[in-house]
Motif scaffolding. Structure first.
Motif, PDB file in Angstrom:
ATOM      1  N   GLN A  97     -45.637  42.150  -7.598  1.00  0.00           N
ATOM      2  CA  GLN A  97     -45.305  40.877  -6.974  1.00  0.00           C
ATOM      3  C   GLN A  97     -44.379  41.105  -5.787  1.00  0.00           C
ATOM      4  O   GLN A  97     -43.568  42.018  -5.784  1.00  0.00           O
ATOM      5  CB  GLN A  97     -44.609  39.959  -7.986  1.00  0.00           C
ATOM      6  CG  GLN A  97     -45.467  39.570  -9.152  1.00  0.00           C
ATOM      7  CD  GLN A  97     -46.581  38.624  -8.739  1.00  0.00           C
ATOM      8  OE1 GLN A  97     -46.432  37.807  -7.852  1.00  0.00           O
ATOM      9  NE2 GLN A  97     -47.713  38.773  -9.373  1.00  0.00           N
ATOM     10  N   LYS A  98     -44.520  40.230  -4.774  1.00  0.00           N
ATOM     11  CA  LYS A  98     -43.604  40.273  -3.635  1.00  0.00           C
ATOM     12  C   LYS A  98     -42.240  39.803  -4.123  1.00  0.00           C
ATOM     13  O   LYS A  98     -42.115  38.812  -4.812  1.00  0.00           O
ATOM     14  CB  LYS A  98     -44.127  39.358  -2.526  1.00  0.00           C
ATOM     15  CG  LYS A  98     -43.307  39.412  -1.270  1.00  0.00           C
ATOM     16  CD  LYS A  98     -43.969  38.548  -0.209  1.00  0.00           C
ATOM     17  CE  LYS A  98     -43.359  38.642   1.146  1.00  0.00           C
ATOM     18  NZ  LYS A  98     -41.999  38.458   1.325  1.00  0.00           N
ATOM     19  N   ARG A  99     -41.217  40.552  -3.756  1.00  0.00           N
ATOM     20  CA  ARG A  99     -39.866  40.231  -4.188  1.00  0.00           C
ATOM     21  C   ARG A  99     -39.325  39.050  -3.394  1.00  0.00           C
ATOM     22  O   ARG A  99     -39.324  39.071  -2.169  1.00  0.00           O
ATOM     23  CB  ARG A  99     -38.962  41.445  -3.987  1.00  0.00           C
ATOM     24  CG  ARG A  99     -37.582  41.307  -4.538  1.00  0.00           C
ATOM     25  CD  ARG A  99     -36.711  42.541  -4.347  1.00  0.00           C
ATOM     26  NE  ARG A  99     -37.422  43.797  -4.348  1.00  0.00           N
ATOM     27  CZ  ARG A  99     -37.743  44.467  -3.231  1.00  0.00           C
ATOM     28  NH1 ARG A  99     -37.434  44.029  -2.062  1.00  0.00           N
ATOM     29  NH2 ARG A  99     -38.391  45.614  -3.326  1.00  0.00           N
ATOM     30  N   LYS A 153     -39.491  42.391 -15.757  1.00  0.00           N
ATOM     31  CA  LYS A 153     -38.820  41.494 -16.700  1.00  0.00           C
ATOM     32  C   LYS A 153     -37.724  42.215 -17.473  1.00  0.00           C
ATOM     33  O   LYS A 153     -36.666  41.640 -17.739  1.00  0.00           O
ATOM     34  CB  LYS A 153     -39.831  40.883 -17.673  1.00  0.00           C
ATOM     35  CG  LYS A 153     -40.775  39.906 -17.017  1.00  0.00           C
ATOM     36  CD  LYS A 153     -41.789  39.363 -18.011  1.00  0.00           C
ATOM     37  CE  LYS A 153     -42.752  38.435 -17.287  1.00  0.00           C
ATOM     38  NZ  LYS A 153     -43.761  37.891 -18.193  1.00  0.00           N
ATOM     39  N   TRP A 154     -37.964  43.462 -17.831  1.00  0.00           N
ATOM     40  CA  TRP A 154     -36.970  44.199 -18.588  1.00  0.00           C
ATOM     41  C   TRP A 154     -35.654  44.308 -17.832  1.00  0.00           C
ATOM     42  O   TRP A 154     -34.583  44.382 -18.440  1.00  0.00           O
ATOM     43  CB  TRP A 154     -37.471  45.570 -19.040  1.00  0.00           C
ATOM     44  CG  TRP A 154     -37.826  46.524 -17.934  1.00  0.00           C
ATOM     45  CD1 TRP A 154     -39.073  46.791 -17.458  1.00  0.00           C
ATOM     46  CD2 TRP A 154     -36.925  47.349 -17.183  1.00  0.00           C
ATOM     47  NE1 TRP A 154     -39.004  47.717 -16.446  1.00  0.00           N
ATOM     48  CE2 TRP A 154     -37.696  48.075 -16.260  1.00  0.00           C
ATOM     49  CE3 TRP A 154     -35.555  47.530 -17.195  1.00  0.00           C
ATOM     50  CZ2 TRP A 154     -37.133  48.977 -15.358  1.00  0.00           C
ATOM     51  CZ3 TRP A 154     -34.985  48.436 -16.297  1.00  0.00           C
ATOM     52  CH2 TRP A 154     -35.773  49.143 -15.395  1.00  0.00           C
ATOM     53  N   ILE A 167     -29.354  33.660 -14.198  1.00  0.00           N
ATOM     54  CA  ILE A 167     -30.172  32.456 -14.003  1.00  0.00           C
ATOM     55  C   ILE A 167     -31.238  32.702 -12.946  1.00  0.00           C
ATOM     56  O   ILE A 167     -32.398  32.315 -13.126  1.00  0.00           O
ATOM     57  CB  ILE A 167     -29.286  31.242 -13.651  1.00  0.00           C
ATOM     58  CG1 ILE A 167     -28.458  30.840 -14.874  1.00  0.00           C
ATOM     59  CG2 ILE A 167     -30.125  30.079 -13.144  1.00  0.00           C
ATOM     60  CD1 ILE A 167     -27.378  29.819 -14.587  1.00  0.00           C
ATOM     61  N   LEU A 168     -30.860  33.379 -11.862  1.00  0.00           N
ATOM     62  CA  LEU A 168     -31.831  33.689 -10.806  1.00  0.00           C
ATOM     63  C   LEU A 168     -32.979  34.524 -11.368  1.00  0.00           C
ATOM     64  O   LEU A 168     -34.152  34.255 -11.089  1.00  0.00           O
ATOM     65  CB  LEU A 168     -31.141  34.444  -9.663  1.00  0.00           C
ATOM     66  CG  LEU A 168     -32.016  34.798  -8.475  1.00  0.00           C
ATOM     67  CD1 LEU A 168     -32.439  33.542  -7.725  1.00  0.00           C
ATOM     68  CD2 LEU A 168     -31.281  35.744  -7.545  1.00  0.00           C
ATOM     69  N   ARG A 181     -41.275  34.497 -14.399  1.00  0.00           N
ATOM     70  CA  ARG A 181     -42.743  34.350 -14.479  1.00  0.00           C
ATOM     71  C   ARG A 181     -43.463  35.131 -13.382  1.00  0.00           C
ATOM     72  O   ARG A 181     -44.640  35.462 -13.518  1.00  0.00           O
ATOM     73  CB  ARG A 181     -43.125  32.878 -14.389  1.00  0.00           C
ATOM     74  CG  ARG A 181     -42.651  32.105 -15.618  1.00  0.00           C
ATOM     75  CD  ARG A 181     -43.035  30.681 -15.553  1.00  0.00           C
ATOM     76  NE  ARG A 181     -44.483  30.595 -15.761  1.00  0.00           N
ATOM     77  CZ  ARG A 181     -45.154  29.491 -15.795  1.00  0.00           C
ATOM     78  NH1 ARG A 181     -44.544  28.340 -15.628  1.00  0.00           N
ATOM     79  NH2 ARG A 181     -46.451  29.499 -15.991  1.00  0.00           N
ATOM     80  N   ARG A 182     -42.766  35.424 -12.290  1.00  0.00           N
ATOM     81  CA  ARG A 182     -43.376  36.183 -11.199  1.00  0.00           C
ATOM     82  C   ARG A 182     -43.237  37.703 -11.390  1.00  0.00           C
ATOM     83  O   ARG A 182     -43.743  38.479 -10.593  1.00  0.00           O
ATOM     84  CB  ARG A 182     -42.746  35.779  -9.870  1.00  0.00           C
ATOM     85  CG  ARG A 182     -43.095  34.354  -9.495  1.00  0.00           C
ATOM     86  CD  ARG A 182     -42.445  33.890  -8.224  1.00  0.00           C
ATOM     87  NE  ARG A 182     -42.741  34.746  -7.093  1.00  0.00           N
ATOM     88  CZ  ARG A 182     -42.222  34.566  -5.883  1.00  0.00           C
ATOM     89  NH1 ARG A 182     -41.405  33.561  -5.660  1.00  0.00           N
ATOM     90  NH2 ARG A 182     -42.514  35.387  -4.892  1.00  0.00           N
TER      91      ARG A 182
END
Length: 112
Positions: free
Chosen positions: A3-5, A65-66, A102-103, A109-110
């Motif tokens: 995914q694009k950051r 995600k990790w 939070i960010l 999900r991305r």
């Protein structure tokens, strides 16, 4: 496919890598101060926390995600140890990790 950051994560990671870089540069001095001021075991715990923080930010940077989960775990653990040991507490010291967490959750999900 990676995914694009998002720009927000890029900025947060760059700031965090810079701050960690300063910590690494000052490592001997910080380590000595932490072990003599607080407790002899606190220096090694701080080193582990620093290593976990670096690993989690690499995960954030790579949109994993990790990285988010490791960051949250490290932030909560470090804060809990600090409170338990009576280390100096600032609202910025709580707000910054909370914002980064939070960010990460917002963009989770991305991430892969």
């Amino acid at each position: 496919m990676q995914q694009k950051r998002p720009l927000a994560i890029t900025i947060i990671c760059l700031i965090a890598f810079l701050a960690l870089g300063v910590s690494l540069f000052m490592l001997p001095s910080l380590y000595r101060t932490l072990t003599t001021t607080y407790a002899s075991w606190y220096g090694p715990v701080w080193l582990v926390s620093l290593a976990l923080s670096i690993a989690s930010l690499i995960g954030y940077w790579r949109m994993k995600k990790w990285g988010v989960f490791l960051y949250i775990l490290t932030a909560v653990g470090s804060t809990a140890i600090g409170v338990q040991q009576g280390l100096p507490f600032t609202w910025l010291g709580l707000a910054a990790p909370l914002f980064v967490s939070i960010l990460g959750l917002v963009y989770l999900r991305r991430m892969t």
